[in-house]
Design a protein around this motif. Structure first.
Motif, PDB file in Angstrom:
ATOM      1  N   PHE A 137       0.833  -1.195   0.000  1.00  0.00           N
ATOM      2  CA  PHE A 137       0.000   0.000   0.000  1.00  0.00           C
ATOM      3  C   PHE A 137       0.871   1.249   0.000  1.00  0.00           C
ATOM      4  O   PHE A 137       1.929   1.272   0.629  1.00  0.00           O
ATOM      5  N   ASP A 138       0.407   2.285  -0.686  1.00  0.00           N
ATOM      6  CA  ASP A 138       1.085   3.578  -0.624  1.00  0.00           C
ATOM      7  C   ASP A 138       1.008   4.119   0.800  1.00  0.00           C
ATOM      8  O   ASP A 138      -0.006   3.937   1.498  1.00  0.00           O
ATOM      9  N   SER A 139       2.055   4.785   1.227  1.00  0.00           N
ATOM     10  CA  SER A 139       2.070   5.287   2.604  1.00  0.00           C
ATOM     11  C   SER A 139       1.053   6.399   2.823  1.00  0.00           C
ATOM     12  O   SER A 139       0.567   6.598   3.931  1.00  0.00           O
ATOM     13  N   ASP A 140       0.710   7.133   1.769  1.00  0.00           N
ATOM     14  CA  ASP A 140      -0.273   8.227   1.874  1.00  0.00           C
ATOM     15  C   ASP A 140      -1.269   8.122   0.724  1.00  0.00           C
ATOM     16  O   ASP A 140      -1.346   9.003  -0.138  1.00  0.00           O
ATOM     17  N   LEU A 141      -2.035   7.050   0.710  1.00  0.00           N
ATOM     18  CA  LEU A 141      -2.940   6.783  -0.411  1.00  0.00           C
ATOM     19  C   LEU A 141      -3.946   7.912  -0.618  1.00  0.00           C
ATOM     20  O   LEU A 141      -4.084   8.431  -1.734  1.00  0.00           O
ATOM     21  N   ILE A 142      -4.652   8.286   0.422  1.00  0.00           N
ATOM     22  CA  ILE A 142      -5.659   9.355   0.298  1.00  0.00           C
ATOM     23  C   ILE A 142      -4.973  10.707   0.098  1.00  0.00           C
ATOM     24  O   ILE A 142      -5.357  11.490  -0.778  1.00  0.00           O
ATOM     25  N   GLN A 143      -3.974  10.968   0.890  1.00  0.00           N
ATOM     26  CA  GLN A 143      -3.270  12.250   0.836  1.00  0.00           C
ATOM     27  C   GLN A 143      -2.738  12.534  -0.564  1.00  0.00           C
ATOM     28  O   GLN A 143      -2.862  13.656  -1.073  1.00  0.00           O
ATOM     29  N   ASP A 144      -2.137  11.539  -1.197  1.00  0.00           N
ATOM     30  CA  ASP A 144      -1.479  11.761  -2.487  1.00  0.00           C
ATOM     31  C   ASP A 144      -2.436  11.748  -3.672  1.00  0.00           C
ATOM     32  O   ASP A 144      -2.123  12.314  -4.721  1.00  0.00           O
ATOM     33  N   ASN A 145      -3.597  11.098  -3.525  1.00  0.00           N
ATOM     34  CA  ASN A 145      -4.482  10.935  -4.680  1.00  0.00           C
ATOM     35  C   ASN A 145      -5.768  11.748  -4.603  1.00  0.00           C
ATOM     36  O   ASN A 145      -6.495  11.828  -5.587  1.00  0.00           O
ATOM     37  N   VAL A 146      -6.050  12.334  -3.441  1.00  0.00           N
ATOM     38  CA  VAL A 146      -7.194  13.243  -3.319  1.00  0.00           C
ATOM     39  C   VAL A 146      -6.614  14.624  -3.025  1.00  0.00           C
ATOM     40  O   VAL A 146      -6.303  14.958  -1.881  1.00  0.00           O
TER      41      VAL A 146
END
Length: 521
Positions: A137-146
């Protein structure tokens, strides 16, 4: 529920998640596929853990797990072993669902996925050619894509609600490859084009993959074999072959330059019970940085056909194993249209070099390769014919691949024994046209697939469809491998035979008339 009902249930979750992203203005964005696939994997891993915990002890529902002592919970994780990912109780979906009203929930969501990735680094991380670990998983999935900060908590809460509503039970986890291959295709269908670079093909039609697997394995029951694809894409060929052999009897190896396709392949492995092979998955340039030097028992590949690799073409000439791996040569850089450089010729050579002494391989090639008189093409065809390792060639229908209109064929190589004859199959007229969005595809029915497989595995000769040709005849025909050439030759021989037969019959009649006339005299 039957498999169709379960399939619809899982597809509904995929659609619901896509609806969340569309509502947040993320539909079609570059990061949408990451949000979808990683959210889905979180759900799959979570519910697989709960399933394995209940299988170990039916009393182990969520409430029981939460009441366990830390030592008992840790002991359960150890008892489950490789059957499940390691998940802390605070990282379970239901726990996160119960905390969704907390401030900055999106940060908590990201931290949860990051936690799972770290705890399972040894199982789920993929290696790059430069020896870097790419976590699940990306370490900042929501942070980086939203990007819109005001939407992050909304999206994270919507995701956790959808994941909580859907229930994956034992019927889904016991459904097997055919079930999850359909789910996988459904999930990535909107991400199977663009954005990943021209090098990678993300998707080989399941029908073609099944044909290849059934022909390669045939009636054999291989044990403890290495299965490899040097340009794996999302892994449809690998998954189908490993499933045919048996996931407990095959270890998967792969390499692909595309980060996107490698992530999709990892998801494919997890869904299909091949997590034990993830440490053999490499992201990187196979031609320049081959990370799998071991010999492989089964190789399948649908490599990129054409690509401008002029910027690193000369590096190939300096590789220590250049003469061994690329014995037939390296394509030159054309003065015009560098994008037409035939990189697939490098992959064919790499595959031949990677095969074990009794290895098997199936390679998707442009049909032009079968008759091209270029020096590299001619040398490759000559090598596999003179080594008597080619055992079949199948010309596929045009448009059977969604990503190319090029006519494609599949060549089958078997080094386990000498082949003095080659089965040629012309399947170009099979299938039916199906319109899909902006293009038209040819879809092969189950009957079409079986017809191709039976012709090769049972050595069936069928007029205008399949014919058995000696390697001596192929040699005399300049090593050309197009099926149609040998049908024409077959018809020519038959026509000459019929002409000669007719002539002999007429002569016999004349002799008979002469005898009767003389008898009257």
């Amino acid at each position: 529920m039957n498999n169709t009902e379960y399939s619809n249930k899982v597809k509904q979750l995929v659609d619901d998640l896509k609806g969340v992203f569309t509502s947040a203005g993320l539909g079609g964005e570059a990061g949408e596929y990451k949000l979808l696939t990683q959210s889905f994997l979180y759900k799959f891993i979570n519910d697989k853990f709960l399933y394995e915990a209940r299988k170990f002890d039916p009393k182990n529902d969520y409430q029981t797990l939460m009441k366990m002592s830390d030592d008992d919970y840790e002991g359960l994780q150890m008892d489950l072993g490789n059957e499940s990912a390691v998940i802390k109780r605070e990282d379970l979906i239901e726990t996160l669902f119960n905390r969704q009203n907390e401030d900055d929930f999106s940060t908590l969501f990201d931290a949860t996925l990051n936690d799972i990735a770290i705890d399972n680094n040894d199982i789920y991380s993929v290696e790059t050619a430069g020896n870097t670990q790419v976590r699940l998983f990306d370490s900042d999935l929501i942070q980086d894509n939203v990007i819109d900060g005001s939407q992050r908590n909304i999206v994270a809460r919507a995701i956790i609600n959808k994941l909580s509503e859907a229930k994956f039970d034992e019927h889904i986890f016991d459904a097997g490859f055919d079930f999850f291959s359909t789910i996988f295709e459904y999930m990535i269908k909107d991400y199977n084009k663009d954005g990943g670079g021209k090098y990678a093909e993300y998707y080989t039609p399941h029908s073609v993959a099944k044909i290849i697997a059934n022909i390669l394995v045939g009636y054999d029951k291989p044990e403890n074999v290495r299965v490899y694809d040097p340009a794996a894409g999302s892994g449809t060929l690998l998954m189908t072959l490993a499933s045919k052999i048996g996931t407990d009897r095959a270890t998967v190896y792969s390499q692909d330059i595309s980060q996107k396709s490698t992530n999709l392949l990892r998801m494919n492995l997890i869904l299909n019970g091949l997590s034990h092979s993830i440490h053999n998955i490499v992201q990187g340039n196979t031609i320049l940085h081959n990370k799998h030097t071991e010999k492989m028992d089964y190789i399948v590949s649908n490599p990129p056909f054409n690509l401008d690799f002029s910027q690193w073409r000369d590096e190939i000439l300096t590789l220590p194993d250049k003469n061994l791996r690329f014995f037939a040569g390296v394509p030159n850089v054309p003065k015009k249209k560098k994008s037409s450089m035939s990189i697939y010729l490098l992959f064919i050579q790499h595959i031949l070099c990677s095969m074990s002494d009794d290895g098997h391989a199936a390679i998707v090639v442009p049909s032009g390769f079968l008759t091209d008189t270029g020096s590299i093409e001619s040398e490759l065809r000559k090598r596999i014919i003179e080594n008597k390792s080619l055992f079949a060639v199948v010309q596929m229908p045009t448009n059977v691949f969604a990503t190319t209109n090029t006519s494609v064929s599949v060549i089958f190589i078997d080094k386990s024994k000498e082949h003095s004859n080659v089965m040629f199959v012309d399947a170009s007229k099979l299938g039916s046209l199906v319109k899909a969005k902006d293009n038209t595809r040819v879809v092969l029915s189950d009957q079409d697939q079986q017809r191709i497989v039976d012709a090769i595995t049972d050595n069936k000769e069928v007029q205008e469809f399949s014919t058995f040709v000696s390697t001596n005849t192929i040699t005399d025909n300049d090593y050309m491998l197009k099926p149609g050439l040998y049908f024409e030759m077959q018809y020519s021989v038959l026509a000459n035979y019929l002409v000669n037969l007719s002539s002999e019959v007429e002569k016999a009649k004349q002799r008979k008339r002469g005898l009767l006339w003389n008898g009257r005299l």
